[in-house]
Write a protein that holds these residues in place. Structure first.
Motif, short mmCIF file in Angstrom:
data_model
loop_
_atom_site.label_atom_id
_atom_site.label_comp_id
_atom_site.label_asym_id
_atom_site.label_seq_id
_atom_site.Cartn_x
_atom_site.Cartn_y
_atom_site.Cartn_z
N TYR A 175 0.65 -1.64 0.05
CA TYR A 175 -0.45 -0.03 0.17
C TYR A 175 0.98 1.08 0.24
O TYR A 175 0.37 2.46 0.70
CB TYR A 175 -1.24 0.11 1.32
CG TYR A 175 -2.63 -0.74 1.42
CD1 TYR A 175 -2.95 -0.43 -0.12
CD2 TYR A 175 -2.29 -2.17 2.12
CE1 TYR A 175 -3.97 -0.97 0.20
CE2 TYR A 175 -3.55 -2.64 2.05
CZ TYR A 175 -4.49 -2.67 0.46
OH TYR A 175 -5.65 -3.20 0.31
N LEU A 176 2.32 1.15 -1.06
CA LEU A 176 2.53 2.43 -0.77
C LEU A 176 1.86 2.85 -1.95
O LEU A 176 1.57 2.92 -2.92
CB LEU A 176 3.56 2.88 -1.40
CG LEU A 176 4.44 3.81 -1.93
CD1 LEU A 176 5.19 4.48 -0.50
CD2 LEU A 176 5.80 3.40 -2.60
N ALA A 177 1.67 4.31 -1.35
CA ALA A 177 0.40 5.19 -2.50
C ALA A 177 0.58 7.05 -2.06
O ALA A 177 0.67 6.97 -1.20
CB ALA A 177 -1.08 4.76 -2.47
N VAL A 178 0.58 7.55 -2.98
CA VAL A 178 0.92 9.22 -3.13
C VAL A 178 -0.91 9.77 -3.91
O VAL A 178 -0.70 9.36 -5.40
CB VAL A 178 2.04 9.52 -3.49
CG1 VAL A 178 1.77 11.36 -3.35
CG2 VAL A 178 3.20 8.88 -2.78
N ALA A 179 -1.36 10.51 -3.12
CA ALA A 179 -2.76 11.22 -4.50
C ALA A 179 -2.15 11.66 -4.86
O ALA A 179 -0.96 12.37 -4.92
CB ALA A 179 -2.95 12.40 -2.97
N PRO A 180 -2.60 10.82 -6.15
CA PRO A 180 -2.51 11.85 -7.39
C PRO A 180 -1.77 12.96 -8.10
O PRO A 180 -1.26 13.36 -8.35
CB PRO A 180 -3.74 11.81 -8.47
CG PRO A 180 -4.29 10.40 -7.74
CD PRO A 180 -4.03 10.52 -6.62
N ASN A 181 -2.38 14.43 -7.09
CA ASN A 181 -2.15 15.46 -7.30
C ASN A 181 -0.92 15.81 -6.44
O ASN A 181 -0.64 16.94 -6.64
CB ASN A 181 -3.52 16.24 -6.84
CG ASN A 181 -4.28 16.13 -5.97
OD1 ASN A 181 -3.69 14.51 -5.07
ND2 ASN A 181 -4.91 17.00 -4.98
#
Length: 142
Positions: free
Chosen positions: A74-80
């Motif tokens: 679950y490495l994730a960064v908000a698209p913006n």
């Protein structure tokens, strides 16, 4: 951009974290994100991190270690917020925490169709291992 603040996940972060996971295509029908969070909070909860920019949760990473290998999920960064070094900062922090536990190697899985994420991991020193990933679900989430 200033460096993000990285801190442990708090249960009050749950909904925004799940929205980030959905926006990044990480939520699939066979994994209930609420159950994934509940399970993580029972095992190494200190290895579940969020990145904060301007008071908002904008990134997440789950780490795990069982004494042989470390794992990243679950490495994730908000698209913006992508492309600003937030993913790298999260990985640096989780790698440091795993190393402090004596973890000799980190494994992670990326869907083979997700070329951009594979490139990201390549840029930060991860390599494709000559292995086949196998899995068996013991508890269905449906």
């Amino acid at each position: 951009m200033t460096q993000p603040q990285i801190r442990p996940f708090a249960l009050t972060d749950s909904e925004v974290v799940i929205e980030i996971w959905k926006a990044c295509g990480l939520v699939v029908p066979w994994n209930d994100p609420h159950k994934d969070i509940a399970r993580k909070m029972k095992v190494n909860p200190e290895l579940f991190l969020v990145a904060i920019v301007d008071g908002r949760v904008v990134g997440t990473v789950m780490g795990g270690y069982e004494g042989h290998r470390g794992w990243i999920n679950y490495l994730a960064v908000a698209p913006n917020y992508q492309g600003r070094g937030i993913g790298r900062a999260l990985m640096d922090e989780i790698e440091a925490k795993l190393l402090a536990l004596g973890c000799p190697k980190i494994n992670l899985q990326v869907r083979s169709s997700n070329r951009a994420v594979i490139q990201f991991y390549g840029h930060i020193g991860y390599h494709i291992d000559d292995v086949i990933s196998l899995g068996k679900r013991l508890i269905p989430d449906e």
